[in-house]
Motif scaffolding. Sequence first.
Motif, PDB file in Angstrom:
ATOM      1  N   SER A  27       6.978   9.474   1.186  1.00  0.00           N
ATOM      2  CA  SER A  27       6.126   8.358   0.807  1.00  0.00           C
ATOM      3  C   SER A  27       6.090   7.290   1.891  1.00  0.00           C
ATOM      4  N   ILE A  28       4.874   6.931   2.307  1.00  0.00           N
ATOM      5  CA  ILE A  28       4.756   5.913   3.345  1.00  0.00           C
ATOM      6  C   ILE A  28       4.993   4.511   2.789  1.00  0.00           C
ATOM      7  N   LEU A  29       5.126   4.399   1.486  1.00  0.00           N
ATOM      8  CA  LEU A  29       5.438   3.098   0.893  1.00  0.00           C
ATOM      9  C   LEU A  29       6.819   2.625   1.329  1.00  0.00           C
ATOM     10  N   SER A  30       7.659   3.573   1.776  1.00  0.00           N
ATOM     11  CA  SER A  30       9.004   3.213   2.203  1.00  0.00           C
ATOM     12  C   SER A  30       9.055   2.794   3.673  1.00  0.00           C
ATOM     13  N   PHE A  31       7.911   2.821   4.353  1.00  0.00           N
ATOM     14  CA  PHE A  31       7.888   2.494   5.777  1.00  0.00           C
ATOM     15  C   PHE A  31       7.592   1.016   5.987  1.00  0.00           C
ATOM     16  N   ASN A  32       8.260   0.415   6.940  1.00  0.00           N
ATOM     17  CA  ASN A  32       7.965  -0.963   7.300  1.00  0.00           C
ATOM     18  C   ASN A  32       6.562  -1.065   7.880  1.00  0.00           C
ATOM     19  N   HIS A  33       6.243  -0.100   8.754  1.00  0.00           N
ATOM     20  CA  HIS A  33       4.909  -0.049   9.307  1.00  0.00           C
ATOM     21  C   HIS A  33       4.633   1.356   9.840  1.00  0.00           C
ATOM     22  N   MET A  34       3.379   1.615  10.091  1.00  0.00           N
ATOM     23  CA  MET A  34       2.951   2.850  10.758  1.00  0.00           C
ATOM     24  C   MET A  34       1.965   2.456  11.846  1.00  0.00           C
ATOM     25  N   GLY A  35       1.825   3.332  12.836  1.00  0.00           N
ATOM     26  CA  GLY A  35       0.902   2.974  13.894  1.00  0.00           C
ATOM     27  C   GLY A  35       0.596   4.124  14.818  1.00  0.00           C
ATOM     28  N   TRP A  36      -0.227   3.800  15.791  1.00  0.00           N
ATOM     29  CA  TRP A  36      -0.631   4.762  16.822  1.00  0.00           C
ATOM     30  C   TRP A  36      -0.353   4.179  18.194  1.00  0.00           C
ATOM     31  N   TYR A  37       0.212   5.012  19.040  1.00  0.00           N
ATOM     32  CA  TYR A  37       0.385   4.711  20.449  1.00  0.00           C
ATOM     33  C   TYR A  37      -0.369   5.796  21.224  1.00  0.00           C
ATOM     34  N   ARG A  38      -0.614   5.507  22.487  1.00  0.00           N
ATOM     35  CA  ARG A  38      -1.212   6.528  23.339  1.00  0.00           C
ATOM     36  C   ARG A  38      -0.580   6.465  24.734  1.00  0.00           C
ATOM     37  N   GLN A  39      -0.660   7.606  25.396  1.00  0.00           N
ATOM     38  CA  GLN A  39      -0.126   7.685  26.746  1.00  0.00           C
ATOM     39  C   GLN A  39      -1.090   8.472  27.617  1.00  0.00           C
ATOM     40  N   ALA A  40      -1.595   7.786  28.631  1.00  0.00           N
ATOM     41  CA  ALA A  40      -2.479   8.433  29.594  1.00  0.00           C
ATOM     42  C   ALA A  40      -1.635   9.005  30.720  1.00  0.00           C
ATOM     43  N   ARG A  45       3.456   4.624  27.718  1.00  0.00           N
ATOM     44  CA  ARG A  45       2.935   4.658  26.369  1.00  0.00           C
ATOM     45  C   ARG A  45       2.599   3.234  25.934  1.00  0.00           C
ATOM     46  N   GLU A  46       1.453   3.074  25.282  1.00  0.00           N
ATOM     47  CA  GLU A  46       1.019   1.739  24.875  1.00  0.00           C
ATOM     48  C   GLU A  46       0.585   1.739  23.410  1.00  0.00           C
ATOM     49  N   LEU A  47       0.758   0.594  22.790  1.00  0.00           N
ATOM     50  CA  LEU A  47       0.350   0.431  21.405  1.00  0.00           C
ATOM     51  C   LEU A  47      -1.167   0.424  21.308  1.00  0.00           C
ATOM     52  N   VAL A  48      -1.683   1.152  20.326  1.00  0.00           N
ATOM     53  CA  VAL A  48      -3.116   1.159  20.043  1.00  0.00           C
ATOM     54  C   VAL A  48      -3.404   0.321  18.804  1.00  0.00           C
ATOM     55  N   ALA A  49      -2.727   0.657  17.708  1.00  0.00           N
ATOM     56  CA  ALA A  49      -2.967  -0.049  16.448  1.00  0.00           C
ATOM     57  C   ALA A  49      -1.760   0.139  15.546  1.00  0.00           C
ATOM     58  N   ILE A  50      -1.542  -0.839  14.686  1.00  0.00           N
ATOM     59  CA  ILE A  50      -0.423  -0.789  13.767  1.00  0.00           C
ATOM     60  C   ILE A  50      -0.857  -1.342  12.423  1.00  0.00           C
ATOM     61  N   ILE A  51      -0.272  -0.813  11.359  1.00  0.00           N
ATOM     62  CA  ILE A  51      -0.556  -1.308  10.017  1.00  0.00           C
ATOM     63  C   ILE A  51       0.771  -1.449   9.281  1.00  0.00           C
ATOM     64  N   THR A  52       0.966  -2.592   8.667  1.00  0.00           N
ATOM     65  CA  THR A  52       2.225  -2.864   7.986  1.00  0.00           C
ATOM     66  C   THR A  52       2.194  -2.342   6.553  1.00  0.00           C
ATOM     67  N   SER A  53       3.335  -2.449   5.886  1.00  0.00           N
ATOM     68  CA  SER A  53       3.414  -2.023   4.496  1.00  0.00           C
ATOM     69  C   SER A  53       2.506  -2.864   3.614  1.00  0.00           C
ATOM     70  N   GLY A  54       2.195  -4.068   4.067  1.00  0.00           N
ATOM     71  CA  GLY A  54       1.268  -4.916   3.329  1.00  0.00           C
ATOM     72  C   GLY A  54      -0.170  -4.766   3.791  1.00  0.00           C
ATOM     73  N   SER A  55      -0.405  -3.734   4.627  1.00  0.00           N
ATOM     74  CA  SER A  55      -1.738  -3.405   5.150  1.00  0.00           C
ATOM     75  C   SER A  55      -2.297  -4.449   6.111  1.00  0.00           C
ATOM     76  N   ASN A  56      -1.439  -5.257   6.692  1.00  0.00           N
ATOM     77  CA  ASN A  56      -1.879  -6.099   7.803  1.00  0.00           C
ATOM     78  C   ASN A  56      -2.009  -5.216   9.034  1.00  0.00           C
TER      79      ASN A  56
END
Length: 115
Positions: A27-40, A45-56
């Motif tokens: 369950s992703i409800l147990s995660f502080n946040h989830m996100g995407w990174y990318r590496q060219a 590696r760099e941050l692309v986007a992140i979403i918190t447990s509160g959907s910020n």
Amino acid sequence: QVQLVESGGGLVQAGGSLRLSCAASRSILSFNHMGWYRQAPGKQRELVAIITSGSNTNYAGSVKGRFTIWRDNAKNTVYLQMNSLKPEDTGVYYCTCRRTTLDYWGQGTQVTVSS
């Protein structure tokens, strides 16, 4: 332990769109946040986007207005919609999550944008 499995990468022409998915093994409800990174190639590696447990959400400046991250708690999945893709968006995209103090990473999915 958490397993993350990405999908949706591929080859697309500049200006096109792709949607990435990242399915979690619990369950992703147990995660502080989830996100995407990318590496060219040859770059860090760099941050692309992140979403918190509160959907910020937070985006890298280079993708703001073109990419959208959201989560489906019922499917334990986070998505990244990528529009108006540019050749500089090319790279391996990694899904990540943080649960308590531990970070987990997926195996990555290749995104290639041709000019």
